[in-house]
Design a protein around this motif. Structure first.
Motif, PDB file in Angstrom:
ATOM      1  N   VAL A   1      50.756  39.065  49.882  1.00 31.60           N
ATOM      2  CA  VAL A   1      49.381  39.429  49.542  1.00 31.60           C
ATOM      3  C   VAL A   1      48.881  38.400  48.542  1.00 31.60           C
ATOM      4  N   VAL A   2      47.782  37.722  48.868  1.00 33.87           N
ATOM      5  CA  VAL A   2      47.213  36.710  47.971  1.00 33.87           C
ATOM      6  C   VAL A   2      46.028  37.327  47.239  1.00 33.87           C
ATOM      7  N   GLY A   3      46.152  37.461  45.920  1.00 30.42           N
ATOM      8  CA  GLY A   3      45.092  38.076  45.098  1.00 30.42           C
ATOM      9  C   GLY A   3      45.490  39.493  44.727  1.00 30.42           C
ATOM     10  N   ALA A   4      45.634  39.735  43.406  1.00 33.68           N
ATOM     11  CA  ALA A   4      46.006  41.087  42.937  1.00 33.68           C
ATOM     12  C   ALA A   4      44.863  41.692  42.137  1.00 33.68           C
ATOM     13  N   GLY A   5      43.650  41.654  42.700  1.00 31.66           N
ATOM     14  CA  GLY A   5      42.552  42.452  42.164  1.00 31.66           C
ATOM     15  C   GLY A   5      42.847  43.912  42.524  1.00 31.66           C
ATOM     16  N   MET A   6      41.852  44.782  42.396  1.00 30.90           N
ATOM     17  CA  MET A   6      42.099  46.209  42.663  1.00 30.90           C
ATOM     18  C   MET A   6      42.596  46.425  44.093  1.00 30.90           C
TER      19      MET A   6
ATOM     20  N   GLU B   1      49.038  35.523  42.528  1.00 34.00           N
ATOM     21  CA  GLU B   1      47.815  35.775  41.753  1.00 34.00           C
ATOM     22  C   GLU B   1      47.732  34.746  40.629  1.00 34.00           C
ATOM     23  N   PRO B   2      46.580  34.055  40.506  1.00 33.13           N
ATOM     24  CA  PRO B   2      46.479  33.023  39.465  1.00 33.13           C
ATOM     25  C   PRO B   2      46.496  33.561  38.035  1.00 33.13           C
ATOM     26  N   ARG B   3      45.911  34.782  37.814  1.00 32.70           N
ATOM     27  CA  ARG B   3      45.776  35.283  36.434  1.00 32.70           C
ATOM     28  C   ARG B   3      46.268  36.716  36.342  1.00 32.70           C
TER      29      ARG B   3
ATOM     30  N   ARG C   1      32.789  46.086  32.874  1.00 27.36           N
ATOM     31  CA  ARG C   1      32.896  46.230  34.328  1.00 27.36           C
ATOM     32  C   ARG C   1      33.533  47.578  34.658  1.00 27.36           C
ATOM     33  N   VAL C   2      32.746  48.457  35.255  1.00 20.74           N
ATOM     34  CA  VAL C   2      33.281  49.754  35.701  1.00 20.74           C
ATOM     35  C   VAL C   2      32.932  49.946  37.175  1.00 20.74           C
ATOM     36  N   VAL C   3      33.679  50.826  37.846  1.00 16.49           N
ATOM     37  CA  VAL C   3      33.330  51.178  39.230  1.00 16.49           C
ATOM     38  C   VAL C   3      33.268  52.692  39.359  1.00 16.49           C
ATOM     39  N   ALA C   4      32.442  53.126  40.304  1.00 15.14           N
ATOM     40  CA  ALA C   4      32.399  54.545  40.662  1.00 15.14           C
ATOM     41  C   ALA C   4      33.398  54.726  41.797  1.00 15.14           C
ATOM     42  N   LEU C   5      34.508  55.418  41.516  1.00 13.79           N
ATOM     43  CA  LEU C   5      35.534  55.614  42.556  1.00 13.79           C
ATOM     44  C   LEU C   5      35.203  56.855  43.376  1.00 13.79           C
TER      45      LEU C   5
ATOM     46  N   GLY D   1      49.942  31.693  40.093  1.00 12.11           N
ATOM     47  CA  GLY D   1      50.181  30.954  41.325  1.00 12.11           C
ATOM     48  C   GLY D   1      48.885  30.860  42.114  1.00 12.11           C
ATOM     49  N   THR D   2      48.614  29.696  42.675  1.00 14.04           N
ATOM     50  CA  THR D   2      47.401  29.507  43.485  1.00 14.04           C
ATOM     51  C   THR D   2      47.797  28.801  44.767  1.00 14.04           C
ATOM     52  N   VAL D   3      47.209  29.229  45.870  1.00 10.77           N
ATOM     53  CA  VAL D   3      47.557  28.640  47.163  1.00 10.77           C
ATOM     54  C   VAL D   3      46.769  27.350  47.376  1.00 10.77           C
TER      55      VAL D   3
ATOM     56  N   SER E   1      25.573  39.728  33.439  1.00 11.21           N
ATOM     57  CA  SER E   1      24.892  39.840  34.744  1.00 11.21           C
ATOM     58  C   SER E   1      25.699  39.148  35.836  1.00 11.21           C
ATOM     59  N   PHE E   2      25.503  39.615  37.070  1.00 13.82           N
ATOM     60  CA  PHE E   2      26.246  39.104  38.221  1.00 13.82           C
ATOM     61  C   PHE E   2      25.281  38.803  39.356  1.00 13.82           C
ATOM     62  N   PRO E   3      25.465  37.655  40.050  1.00 13.53           N
ATOM     63  CA  PRO E   3      24.596  37.360  41.203  1.00 13.53           C
ATOM     64  C   PRO E   3      24.920  38.309  42.354  1.00 13.53           C
TER      65      PRO E   3
ATOM     66  N   GLY F   1      39.338  43.739  51.646  1.00 14.07           N
ATOM     67  CA  GLY F   1      38.524  43.859  50.430  1.00 14.07           C
ATOM     68  C   GLY F   1      37.335  42.914  50.453  1.00 14.07           C
ATOM     69  N   ASP F   2      36.918  42.469  49.244  1.00 13.62           N
ATOM     70  CA  ASP F   2      35.747  41.595  49.162  1.00 13.62           C
ATOM     71  C   ASP F   2      35.942  40.283  49.923  1.00 13.62           C
ATOM     72  N   ALA F   3      37.165  39.870  50.172  1.00 16.99           N
ATOM     73  CA  ALA F   3      37.389  38.658  50.970  1.00 16.99           C
ATOM     74  C   ALA F   3      36.841  38.862  52.386  1.00 16.99           C
TER      75      ALA F   3
ATOM     76  N   GLY G   1      27.364  51.552  45.051  1.00 16.17           N
ATOM     77  CA  GLY G   1      28.651  51.644  44.348  1.00 16.17           C
ATOM     78  C   GLY G   1      29.813  51.836  45.312  1.00 16.17           C
ATOM     79  N   GLN G   2      29.847  51.047  46.399  1.00 17.99           N
ATOM     80  CA  GLN G   2      30.879  51.299  47.420  1.00 17.99           C
ATOM     81  C   GLN G   2      31.831  50.132  47.656  1.00 17.99           C
ATOM     82  N   GLY G   3      31.615  48.979  46.994  1.00 17.13           N
ATOM     83  CA  GLY G   3      32.403  47.778  47.308  1.00 17.13           C
ATOM     84  C   GLY G   3      33.901  48.011  47.301  1.00 17.13           C
TER      85      GLY G   3
HETATM   86  C1  LIG Z   1      27.592  44.774  39.114  1.00 16.81           C
HETATM   87  C2  LIG Z   1      28.590  45.320  40.093  1.00 16.81           C
HETATM   88  C3  LIG Z   1      28.844  46.681  40.134  1.00 16.81           C
HETATM   89  C4  LIG Z   1      29.764  47.228  41.046  1.00 16.81           C
HETATM   90  N1  LIG Z   1      29.976  48.572  41.062  1.00 16.81           N
HETATM   91  C5  LIG Z   1      30.824  49.092  41.980  1.00 16.81           C
HETATM   92  C6  LIG Z   1      31.054  50.510  42.055  1.00 16.81           C
HETATM   93  O1  LIG Z   1      30.489  51.306  41.288  1.00 16.81           O
HETATM   94  N2  LIG Z   1      31.913  51.001  43.019  1.00 16.81           N
HETATM   95  C7  LIG Z   1      32.542  50.155  43.880  1.00 16.81           C
HETATM   96  O2  LIG Z   1      33.282  50.640  44.755  1.00 16.81           O
HETATM   97  N3  LIG Z   1      32.364  48.801  43.824  1.00 16.81           N
HETATM   98  C8  LIG Z   1      31.526  48.256  42.901  1.00 16.81           C
HETATM   99  N4  LIG Z   1      31.354  46.904  42.835  1.00 16.81           N
HETATM  100  C9  LIG Z   1      32.121  46.032  43.756  1.00 16.81           C
HETATM  101  C10 LIG Z   1      33.565  45.809  43.279  1.00 16.81           C
HETATM  102  O3  LIG Z   1      33.574  45.285  41.955  1.00 16.81           O
HETATM  103  C11 LIG Z   1      34.265  44.845  44.248  1.00 16.81           C
HETATM  104  O4  LIG Z   1      34.114  45.327  45.560  1.00 16.81           O
HETATM  105  C12 LIG Z   1      35.765  44.749  43.936  1.00 16.81           C
HETATM  106  O5  LIG Z   1      35.981  44.205  42.658  1.00 16.81           O
HETATM  107  C13 LIG Z   1      36.483  43.913  44.983  1.00 16.81           C
HETATM  108  O6  LIG Z   1      37.873  43.951  44.742  1.00 16.81           O
HETATM  109  P1  LIG Z   1      38.846  42.898  45.418  1.00 16.81           P
HETATM  110  O7  LIG Z   1      40.196  43.224  44.879  1.00 16.81           O
HETATM  111  O8  LIG Z   1      38.619  42.865  46.890  1.00 16.81           O
HETATM  112  O9  LIG Z   1      38.352  41.473  44.891  1.00 16.81           O
HETATM  113  P2  LIG Z   1      38.298  40.884  43.411  1.00 16.81           P
HETATM  114  O10 LIG Z   1      38.041  41.939  42.404  1.00 16.81           O
HETATM  115  O11 LIG Z   1      37.327  39.739  43.457  1.00 16.81           O
HETATM  116  O12 LIG Z   1      39.775  40.326  43.163  1.00 16.81           O
HETATM  117  C14 LIG Z   1      40.231  39.140  43.753  1.00 16.81           C
HETATM  118  C15 LIG Z   1      41.552  38.732  43.106  1.00 16.81           C
HETATM  119  O13 LIG Z   1      42.007  37.533  43.740  1.00 16.81           O
HETATM  120  C16 LIG Z   1      42.361  36.586  42.745  1.00 16.81           C
HETATM  121  N5  LIG Z   1      42.105  35.252  43.307  1.00 16.81           N
HETATM  122  C17 LIG Z   1      40.940  34.578  43.353  1.00 16.81           C
HETATM  123  N6  LIG Z   1      41.122  33.394  43.928  1.00 16.81           N
HETATM  124  C18 LIG Z   1      42.432  33.306  44.261  1.00 16.81           C
HETATM  125  C19 LIG Z   1      43.218  32.327  44.904  1.00 16.81           C
HETATM  126  N7  LIG Z   1      42.707  31.168  45.330  1.00 16.81           N
HETATM  127  N8  LIG Z   1      44.527  32.570  45.094  1.00 16.81           N
HETATM  128  C20 LIG Z   1      45.077  33.761  44.689  1.00 16.81           C
HETATM  129  N9  LIG Z   1      44.359  34.725  44.092  1.00 16.81           N
HETATM  130  C21 LIG Z   1      43.060  34.503  43.877  1.00 16.81           C
HETATM  131  C22 LIG Z   1      41.503  36.905  41.545  1.00 16.81           C
HETATM  132  O14 LIG Z   1      42.087  36.433  40.337  1.00 16.81           O
HETATM  133  C23 LIG Z   1      41.440  38.436  41.611  1.00 16.81           C
HETATM  134  O15 LIG Z   1      42.518  39.014  40.931  1.00 16.81           O
HETATM  135  C24 LIG Z   1      30.424  46.360  41.954  1.00 16.81           C
HETATM  136  C25 LIG Z   1      30.181  44.964  41.906  1.00 16.81           C
HETATM  137  C26 LIG Z   1      29.264  44.446  40.996  1.00 16.81           C
HETATM  138  C27 LIG Z   1      28.986  42.961  40.984  1.00 16.81           C
END
Ligand SMILES: Cc1cc2nc3c(=O)[nH]c(=O)nc-3n(C[C@H](O)[C@H](O)[C@H](O)COP(=O)(O)OP(=O)(O)OC[C@H]3O[C@@H](n4cnc5c(N)ncnc54)[C@H](O)[C@@H]3O)c2cc1C
Length: 394
Positions: free
Chosen positions: A11-16, A36-38, A52-56, A136-138, A270-272, A290-292, A301-303
């Protein structure tokens, strides 16, 4: 050149999303590596509530419960919201959701991203079937018929039967695997801050639609609310430059003073905002999650909730295949995951996009469409229940 070994899954990337997936797969008996790089910043109870908070949604809470991390998250700091009120500056009526009407204790929970990542990260480190490569980064990737190899930036090589990219909206792995995206730049930014209000938030998540903007107030555990104010780029520059008192006054007015005056604010960030949808989720020995795979407008609030539903589906797809002695990384197996999750994600992304256009618009035809008002939806019980069920991930 060092070899980091052969795994079932990397698994590449340890976000949520990536961290939850790695944990779910390891618990299901797969040998997993995580790159995961960080490492996430540690979370401490005495720290200020992170911006940064999310609605789960309940589906996400349910997954965290099965992964045995929810109790720790809830005990640390999570704020239940029991009601939701949605209303529109240009049309009459409110849309009200109440957990009690649905027979539940809460509609969802507001939790800091950093707390979720920290808790999952600790669980990953305790898991014997997980190998962590961080930092680590790929740098490059290559597939043969039976495996995919990753070259990291320090020259070491890791390989697995299946590589899953969970590296976020700007996924580098997605590009390396040759998967294109369709993108929409909303020309908007989301301003986030925590604010204190004259009246209590009443465990309610609030959302107001305004011409060109949406404004959410999410209830925090300490009585403040977390705001997400999505506005056009130029307006965000203006709002970010205001002094605190003027910002609070403008925010109170934009929120219709539903919780009285805004009495204090933290610094703002702020976030784009953009929509970014992968055209496919699969390549040889490779899948997106996920977001990828799908970055969506945050107005609903569903991302991350969509990403965590991907985790459930992908984990059960791989487990079913392995248990019936099939190659779990074969494209024919992974198609089930892609078919089921891509349709839900694309439909959700376009629904949020449509809501943003209809309610964010000042153009007359769309203003007329919204004129039907929230009160109409609020009075059609089956329609309302369908909204509530979809938001809850049921
Ligand atoms: C303002 C705002 C409010 C939000 N509110 C909500 C909400 O209320 N409810 C909700 O469900 N969602 C919400 N979201 C969306 C939510 O934050 C994202 O959907 C979520 O963070 C995605 O998680 P992820 O793990 O897929 O990606 P990310 O959180 O982007 O994690 C990606 C991970 O990959 C790592 N990574 C990056 N590049 C590399 C690489 N080259 N190699 C290895 N690892 C790498 C990063 O360090 C990170 O740990 C909101 C978003 C924004 C902008």
């Amino acid at each position: 050149m060092s070899r980091l070994g052969m795994h079932d899954v990397i698994v590449v990337g340890a976000g949520m999303v990536g961290a939850a997936l790695a944990l779910a797969l390891a618990r299901a008996g797969f040998d997993v590596a995580v790159i995961e790089p960080r490492a996430p910043k540690p979370w401490n109870a005495q720290d200020e509530i992170d911006l940064r908070v999310v609605a789960l949604a309940p589906s996400s809470v349910d997954l965290f419960g099965r992964l045995d991390v929810w109790k720790q998250i809830a005990a640390a700091r999570a704020s239940a919201y029991r009601r939701m009120r949605v209303w529109d500056a240009l049309a009459p009526g409110d849309l009200n959701f109440d957990a009690a009407e649905e027979g539940h204790a809460a509609l969802g929970y507001i939790v800091e991203n950093r707390l979720i990542q920290h808790t999952l990260w600790q669980a990953l480190q305790r898991e014997p079937r997980i190998t962590m490569h961080s930092p680590g980064t790929v740098a490059a990737t290559d597939a043969t018929p039976d495996k995919r190899s990753l070259t990291l930036d320090d020259g070491s090589i890791a390989a697995a039967k299946l590589v899953i990219a969970a590296d976020g909206a700007d996924s580098a792995l997605r590009g390396m695997a040759g998967i294109a995206t369709s993108d929409r730049d909303y020309g908007q930014r989301a301003i986030v801050a925590h604010v204190a209000t004259e009246r209590a938030h009443d465990a309610t998540a609030w959302q107001r639609f305004l011409p060109g903007a949406t404004l959410a107030f999410l209830p925090l555990a300490d009585g403040r609310s977390s705001i997400v104010w999505s506005v056009p780029d130029a307006e965000s520059q203006r709002l970010l430059a205001l002094d605190d008192a003027t910002f609070c006054a403008e925010l109170g007015a934009a929120f219709d003073f539903r919780l009285g005056r805004i009495t204090a604010t933290t610094p703002r960030a702020s976030f784009p905002l953009r929509m970014k949808l992968a055209e496919r989720y699969l390549a040889p020995r490779f899948a997106l999650i996920g977001d990828a795979a799908h970055a969506v407008h945050p107005l609903a609030g569903q991302g991350v909730n969509l990403g965590l539903r991907d985790v459930d589906e992908l984990c059960s797809t791989l487990t079913d295949a392995r248990d019936t002695k099939r190659d779990f990384a074969a494209e024919s197996v992974l198609r089930r995951y892609e078919r089921r999750r891509r349709s839900d994600n694309v439909l959700s992304a376009h629904s949020f996009d449509a809501i943003n256009r209809v309610f964010g618009s000042e153009a007359m035809p769309l203003a007329a469409l919204r004129g039907a008002g929230m009160a109409v939806v609020d009075n059609i019980a089956p329609l309302k229940r369908a909204f509530a069920r979809h938001a809850a991930g049921r």
